[in-house]
Design an enzyme around this catalytic site. Structure first.
Site, PDB file in Angstrom:
ATOM      1  N   ASP A  54      48.027  40.118  31.305  1.00  0.00           N
ATOM      2  CA  ASP A  54      46.711  40.651  30.956  1.00  0.00           C
ATOM      3  C   ASP A  54      46.824  41.728  29.893  1.00  0.00           C
ATOM      4  OD1 ASP A  54      45.072  39.132  32.543  1.00  0.00           O
ATOM      5  OD2 ASP A  54      44.935  40.564  34.169  1.00  0.00           O
ATOM      6  N   GLU A  79      40.121  46.164  30.438  1.00  0.00           N
ATOM      7  CA  GLU A  79      40.156  46.268  31.897  1.00  0.00           C
ATOM      8  C   GLU A  79      41.425  46.966  32.378  1.00  0.00           C
ATOM      9  OE1 GLU A  79      40.233  43.356  35.840  1.00  0.00           O
ATOM     10  OE2 GLU A  79      40.191  42.470  33.839  1.00  0.00           O
ATOM     11  N   ASP A 153      37.993  41.634  28.416  1.00  0.00           N
ATOM     12  CA  ASP A 153      38.551  41.170  29.683  1.00  0.00           C
ATOM     13  C   ASP A 153      39.602  40.130  29.315  1.00  0.00           C
ATOM     14  OD1 ASP A 153      39.240  40.308  32.176  1.00  0.00           O
ATOM     15  OD2 ASP A 153      37.199  40.123  32.919  1.00  0.00           O
ATOM     16  N   ILE A 155      42.001  38.285  30.883  1.00  0.00           N
ATOM     17  CA  ILE A 155      41.950  37.029  31.641  1.00  0.00           C
ATOM     18  C   ILE A 155      40.991  37.245  32.805  1.00  0.00           C
ATOM     19  CG2 ILE A 155      43.201  35.243  32.906  1.00  0.00           C
ATOM     20  CD1 ILE A 155      45.762  36.092  31.545  1.00  0.00           C
ATOM     21  N   ASP A 156      39.769  36.777  32.654  1.00  0.00           N
ATOM     22  CA  ASP A 156      38.815  36.840  33.753  1.00  0.00           C
ATOM     23  C   ASP A 156      39.154  35.725  34.739  1.00  0.00           C
ATOM     24  OD1 ASP A 156      36.421  38.007  34.905  1.00  0.00           O
ATOM     25  OD2 ASP A 156      35.442  36.110  34.451  1.00  0.00           O
ATOM     26  N   THR A 158      41.528  36.057  37.199  1.00  0.00           N
ATOM     27  CA  THR A 158      42.994  36.067  37.202  1.00  0.00           C
ATOM     28  C   THR A 158      43.566  35.276  38.376  1.00  0.00           C
ATOM     29  OG1 THR A 158      42.915  38.266  36.188  1.00  0.00           O
ATOM     30  CG2 THR A 158      45.031  37.548  37.058  1.00  0.00           C
ATOM     31  N   ASP A 301      33.443  42.274  32.314  1.00  0.00           N
ATOM     32  CA  ASP A 301      33.105  40.925  32.785  1.00  0.00           C
ATOM     33  C   ASP A 301      31.850  40.383  32.097  1.00  0.00           C
ATOM     34  OD1 ASP A 301      35.098  40.683  34.907  1.00  0.00           O
ATOM     35  OD2 ASP A 301      33.909  42.154  36.003  1.00  0.00           O
TER      36      ASP A 301
END
Length: 378
Positions: A54, A79, A153, A155-156, A158, A301
């Site tokens: 991330d 994030e 973000d 990797i939303d 995850t 997000d």
């Protein structure tokens, strides 16, 4: 703005390549999915390799945007924290260096000397992606980079990325879970008002190459500023059948599910993983709205997909604030989520949570129906 959009599309594809490589290259994949136990000196780190993936995505986006638009340097938010502690207890700040070799050396320090994994990850971070096709010619928006901020973000969803289930993506239907739900999200907002004005979404695992060469991605983008509203997705046509369709988290309150059945047709309550993916389902017309009653999402997000929805005539509102409106159903623009100010009475990441829950919608009349159904139930 066209230059910024083209850059964000490029860095989002670069980020998607990193996400794919972490699953395709054996040394990186082993770190990604393995959870060591016992007194292994790497235990703390290996459990957190997903966070390093991330962070590398977040930092490559930050690095490339800052290089072309230095005015944005202090306003690129992500994030993840980029500080790690390795097996020797040393604190390491992860950044993208000027050369692949320097980045690999830094990553080897974090990875307790695993030079193979460090080199693979550094190569992915410094590798330029293929040309991204986007119809941005003639796009003019009277905004300067010094007026903007960015939310990333990396990797939303995850957990879906780590689990890696390869669900079959059916045309015209949302995917409840699996790699399809993992997205790279980059949202741009106005510093003065917090309005989302540009969004880029990259879906790294959209479909598998029939030739067997791995996953291929898909990107989506939108710009919404004043009279300019342009989106890579077309506005979905009106549905002929009755009842709204709403996508929810499987953990949503039972009272919300029951209340929404009054405005949804049979089998029109659907469930999916990932906040960003659920809003993307609304953007694509796979659902009319996404409802979340908990304050469990954050600015990173919602910023990017919010901009795309605005470009399509929809939006994302604070659910709690919207429920306080009068019975008249008049939509108050002040209930739309904004992205420039933290919650003063919160600390840490919680300062940037969407505490009132949210409703992502394509059409204001549908939003009113949903609010009518939920009013008095929460």
């Amino acid at each position: 703005m066209a230059d910024l959009l083209r850059l964000l599309l490029r860095v989002a594809e670069k980020a998607a390549n990193v996400a794919r490589i972490c699953r395709q290259e054996a040394p990186l994949f082993q770190l990604l999915v393995q959870e060591k136990t016992g007194e292994d000196k790497n235990k703390k780190f290996v459990q957190d390799f997903k966070t390093l993936a991330d962070v590398m995505i977040q930092e490559l986006i930050r690095h490339d945007v800052r290089a072309q638009f230095p005015e944005l340097a202090g306003f690129i938010h992500g994030e993840e924290s980029n500080k790690f502690e390795n097996g020797l207890g040393e604190s390491v700040t992860v950044t993208v260096c000027s050369t692949e070799e320097e980045t690999a050396k830094l990553l080897a320090t974090v990875l307790d000397g695993d030079r193979t994994a460090a080199s693979l990850l550094a190569r992915a971070v410094h590798q330029d992606p293929a040309t991204i096709e986007a119809s941005t010619d003639g796009l003019t928006v009277p905004l300067k980079p010094s007026e903007l901020g960015i939310w990333i973000d990396p990797i939303d969803a995850t957990s879906q990325y780590i689990e890696g289930r390869e669900e079959v993506l059916e045309e015209g239907r949302l995917s409840p879970s699996g790699l399809h739900c993992a997205l790279v999200l980059i949202g741009v907002y106005l510093r003065s008002t917090g309005e989302p004005v540009m969004g880029v979404i990259n879906q790294p695992f959209n479909n598998k190459d029939p030739a067997g060469t791995g996953w291929r991605g898909k990107h989506y983008w939108g710009v919404s500023c004043g009279s300019t509203n342009i989106c890579s997705e077309s506005r979905p046509g009106e549905r002929s059948e009755g009842g709204l369709s709403v996508v929810l988290s499987s953990s949503e309150k039972q009272s919300v599910k029951e209340a929404l059945t009054s405005v949804c047709g049979p089998d029109k309550l659907m469930y999916a993983s990932g906040a960003g993916y659920k809003v993307l389902c609304v953007i694509q017309g796979l659902a009319d709205a996404y409802v979340l009653s908990e304050g469990s999402t954050f600015k990173w997000d919602s910023c990017a997909p919010h901009a795309l929805l605005r470009a399509l005539g929809g939006g994302v509102v604070d659910l709690a604030l919207s429920l306080q409106q009068s019975e008249s159903g008049a939509q108050d623009p002040r209930t739309e989520l904004t992205y420039h100010q933290p919650c003063a009475d919160r600390s840490g990441a919680d300062r940037w949570a969407n505490h009132g829950g949210l409703v992502a919608y394509r059409d204001v009349s549908q939003l009113r129906s949903i609010m009518g159904a939920l009013r008095g139930k929460l």
